[in-house]
Design a protein around this motif. Structure first.
Motif, PDB file in Angstrom:
ATOM      1  N   ILE A   1      47.951  43.012  35.234  1.00 29.73           N
ATOM      2  CA  ILE A   1      48.903  43.292  35.377  1.00 29.73           C
ATOM      3  C   ILE A   1      48.628  41.505  36.499  1.00 29.73           C
ATOM      4  O   ILE A   1      48.866  41.578  36.941  1.00 29.73           O
ATOM      5  CB  ILE A   1      49.675  43.477  35.571  1.00 29.73           C
ATOM      6  CG1 ILE A   1      49.905  45.254  35.318  1.00 29.73           C
ATOM      7  CG2 ILE A   1      51.330  43.438  35.686  1.00 29.73           C
ATOM      8  CD1 ILE A   1      51.083  46.440  35.843  1.00 29.73           C
TER       9      ILE A   1
ATOM     10  N   MET B   1      55.682  37.991  32.823  1.00 33.88           N
ATOM     11  CA  MET B   1      54.435  38.769  33.460  1.00 33.88           C
ATOM     12  C   MET B   1      53.734  39.068  32.249  1.00 33.88           C
ATOM     13  O   MET B   1      53.903  38.619  31.146  1.00 33.88           O
ATOM     14  CB  MET B   1      55.229  39.804  33.843  1.00 33.88           C
ATOM     15  CG  MET B   1      56.102  39.785  35.348  1.00 33.88           C
ATOM     16  SD  MET B   1      56.673  41.271  35.875  1.00 33.88           S
ATOM     17  CE  MET B   1      55.037  41.824  35.973  1.00 33.88           C
TER      18      MET B   1
ATOM     19  N   TRP C   1      50.784  41.589  30.894  1.00 34.13           N
ATOM     20  CA  TRP C   1      50.856  42.675  30.931  1.00 34.13           C
ATOM     21  C   TRP C   1      49.442  43.509  29.957  1.00 34.13           C
ATOM     22  O   TRP C   1      49.208  43.135  28.970  1.00 34.13           O
ATOM     23  CB  TRP C   1      51.656  43.847  30.265  1.00 34.13           C
ATOM     24  CG  TRP C   1      52.806  44.099  31.097  1.00 34.13           C
ATOM     25  CD1 TRP C   1      53.989  42.682  31.501  1.00 34.13           C
ATOM     26  CD2 TRP C   1      53.400  44.700  32.087  1.00 34.13           C
ATOM     27  NE1 TRP C   1      54.908  42.602  32.092  1.00 34.13           N
ATOM     28  CE2 TRP C   1      54.801  44.115  32.622  1.00 34.13           C
ATOM     29  CE3 TRP C   1      52.965  45.496  32.978  1.00 34.13           C
ATOM     30  CZ2 TRP C   1      55.771  44.768  34.137  1.00 34.13           C
ATOM     31  CZ3 TRP C   1      53.333  46.703  33.853  1.00 34.13           C
ATOM     32  CH2 TRP C   1      54.312  45.862  34.403  1.00 34.13           C
TER      33      TRP C   1
ATOM     34  N   VAL D   1      55.604  48.126  37.583  1.00 30.61           N
ATOM     35  CA  VAL D   1      54.568  47.141  38.945  1.00 30.61           C
ATOM     36  C   VAL D   1      54.569  48.245  40.244  1.00 30.61           C
ATOM     37  O   VAL D   1      52.577  48.086  40.426  1.00 30.61           O
ATOM     38  CB  VAL D   1      54.868  46.119  38.879  1.00 30.61           C
ATOM     39  CG1 VAL D   1      54.162  45.213  40.892  1.00 30.61           C
ATOM     40  CG2 VAL D   1      55.203  44.959  38.329  1.00 30.61           C
TER      41      VAL D   1
ATOM     42  N   MET E   1      47.494  45.269  39.507  1.00 27.83           N
ATOM     43  CA  MET E   1      48.137  43.649  39.422  1.00 27.83           C
ATOM     44  C   MET E   1      47.509  43.021  40.938  1.00 27.83           C
ATOM     45  O   MET E   1      47.611  43.262  41.057  1.00 27.83           O
ATOM     46  CB  MET E   1      49.592  43.812  40.296  1.00 27.83           C
ATOM     47  CG  MET E   1      50.461  42.500  40.139  1.00 27.83           C
ATOM     48  SD  MET E   1      50.946  41.520  40.759  1.00 27.83           S
ATOM     49  CE  MET E   1      51.916  42.615  42.146  1.00 27.83           C
TER      50      MET E   1
END
Length: 549
Positions: free
Chosen positions: A476, A489, A491, A512, A519
């Motif tokens: 992430i 973001m 993914w 998250v 992440m």
């Protein structure tokens, strides 16, 4: 030492500065000229040579290199034969090279004629590997200079130390949470086992327990009773505090936490402690990868019998930026021991983009924010899509909903896929799911882009893509500006099932917290990743926009 053109009548015993190619013979530079060499040079028609003549007290280069090497020798360190003013120091066994860098710097500062070049401090080395090279720059060194460097090398013991690796037993506790993939657990065991093997250690049977304090503490105590000389905890979730489950388990097992965090990246979230005299660590998430990280530096020292204190960890920052990825623009490459064979560059990961453009713009009604044009007549949604097209993301899926015909018309000339969210009125999750459903199966990751963020540029998106590497724990990718988290973001595909189960007027950001150990944040140069334009007042601040409201 006298250096320069030298008449042949004065050249006996001088050192030839440059090779001479004569008829049927080559006299190499560095040769000490004798009568035979001088006669051959004279017969070639030359009357002088460029040479170095030693004066009283001068020490020839090979002798000088040999003497300094002898002063620097340490247990488990050997030397080569002197040649051309050079002696190499070599490891007799695998271990950790520890240097007194200040003393070596001081020796190098005595005179330009004497140099010592070493591997970086705390280098992991194999048997027969070169540790350092001593090179005398000119053909001779003044005796007084050499005497000073020899004395400095011997004072207080040699500045070289090679600590052999010890065959330690290592205990590993893996903590588990529901939903953690078995491949993730297996990867952690495999990477840890490989590290231990490389250091000549043995990994005891792995303990797998619930991600809870008491079961983890009990597993640590079982491993200690089984003879573990180093204890490791690989958490299902990244440790975020000294009182988190992993550190708390070490304390419950009778241990203490000595340091949390380290100035090494990757590896920031290492937690260092001990249970009695047994070192105990909670590993950072990046330790699941075989790539070099801060955990390696600590583990190598422990195997070499070198104590690691809180202050030692704090001193690892210089040179601690380890990964050569675009988000770390000043990397320190971990050089291989021998030149690697030529290989093709790693193929770029395939990342798709989903542009969410289905919303009803309720905060700007009756205007549709996505269709408000700038001074050149370009609608906001077209500006966003053009920025995504300027990135490496492909394909680009645009999700339509409210006023879909007008959005489709605004993008009609652009090479994007369009999919309609029939239930867009139910909220953001409906648009998100429609876009994810259109992502091709070969995409490894998905950029979720918002249709009201037209300042996010193609290069910004490429920075996120460059940071994306699920195998190394960067599954992430979140942009930040001055510590504030923004959008879009990125993914990894592994999260799509969870994202497709979201309902209501929310996106995927809440996931998250559940996957914090997967992440990575990427700091940006400007605030574009924080700026959306979903109100009339906000739209007035967008550069290049016509007056609205």
């Amino acid at each position: 030492m006298i250096f320069g053109p030298t008449p042949l009548e004065e050249a006996k015993g001088a050192v030839l500065a440059h090779s001479l190619r004569l008829t049927g013979r080559v006299i190499k530079k560095g040769t000490v000229l004798d009568e035979g060499a001088i006669t051959a040079i004279r017969e070639s028609g030359r009357r002088e040579v460029i040479a170095a003549r030693l004066e009283a007290g001068d020490v020839p280069e090979d002798e000088a290199a040999e003497r300094l090497a002898l002063a620097l020798l340490a247990p488990h360190v050997a030397k080569s034969r002197a040649a051309t003013g050079r002696v190499n120091l070599l490891a007799e066994t695998a271990g950790l090279l520890v240097l007194d860098a200040k003393r070596i710097d001081a020796i190098n500062a005595v005179d330009e004629s004497v140099t010592i070049a070493t591997l970086p401090n705390y280098s992991m080395v194999s048997a027969k590997e070169m540790l350092a090279t001593i090179k005398i720059i000119p053909f001779a060194v003044p005796g007084a200079v050499l005497a000073v460097t020899e004395a400095m090398a011997r004072r207080g013991g040699t500045p070289f130390a090679l600590h052999p690796f010890r065959p330690l037993k290592v205990g590993l506790v893996l903590t588990e949470l529901p939903g953690i993939k078995e491949s993730v657990m297996e990867g952690a065991v495999e990477a840890t086992g490989a590290r231990v093997d490389a250091l000549q250690g043995t990994l005891l049977p792995v303990e797998r327990v619930r991600h809870e304090e008491m079961p983890t503490a009990e597993a640590l105590m079982r491993l200690k009773r089984a003879g573990a000389e180093i204890l490791l905890v690989a958490g299902a979730s990244a440790v975020v505090d000294r009182r988190d489950i992993g550190p708390a388990a070490i304390v419950r097992a009778g241990g203490v936490i000595e340091h949390f965090g380290m100035p090494v990246d990757p590896g920031n979230l290492l937690c260092l402690g001990r249970v009695g005299d047994t070192p105990a660590m909670v590993l950072p998430g990046c330790a699941r990868s075989p790539k070099l990280n801060g955990f390696d530096w600590v583990l190598q020292r422990l195997f070499a019998g070198v104590a690691v204190t809180s202050r030692d960890v704090m001193a690892m920052g210089v040179g601690g930026l380890l990964k050569e990825i675009e988000v770390r623009p000043l990397p320190r490459e971990h050089a291989p021991r021998t030149p690697p064979p030529p290989r093709a560059p790693r193929k770029a990961r395939k990342v798709a983009a989903v542009v969410l453009a289905a919303g009803r713009s309720r905060r700007m009604a009756p205007l549709n924010k996505l269709l408000v044009a700038d001074t050149s007549g370009l609608p906001m949604v077209a500006r966003v899509v053009d920025n995504v097209l300027a990135s490496q993301a492909r394909p680009i899926v645009v999700v339509t909903g409210h006023e879909s015909d007008r959005v489709h018309e605004a993008l009609s000339t652009r090479p994007v896929l369009q999919t309609h969210a029939e239930d867009y009125a139910e909220g953001l999750s409906a648009s998100l799911k429609a876009g994810l459903a259109a992502v091709p199966p070969d995409a490894e990751g998905v950029l979720i882009c918002l249709g009201d963020m037209p300042l996010v540029s193609g290069p910004t998106l490429d920075r996120l893509i460059a940071a994306f590497d699920p195998e190394e724990g960067r599954a992430i990718v979140m942009p930040t500006f001055r510590g504030k988290q923004g959008n879009p973001m990125l993914w990894a595909r592994e999260f799509l099932p969870e994202m497709l189960s979201i309902t209501g007027d929310v996106g995927a950001r809440h996931l998250v917290g559940k996957h914090a150990d997967r992440m990575v944040e990427v700091e940006m140069a400007d605030d574009a990743v924080l700026r959306d334009f979903d109100t009339t007042d906000a739209l007035k601040t967008l550069p290049g926009m016509v007056k609205v409201g």
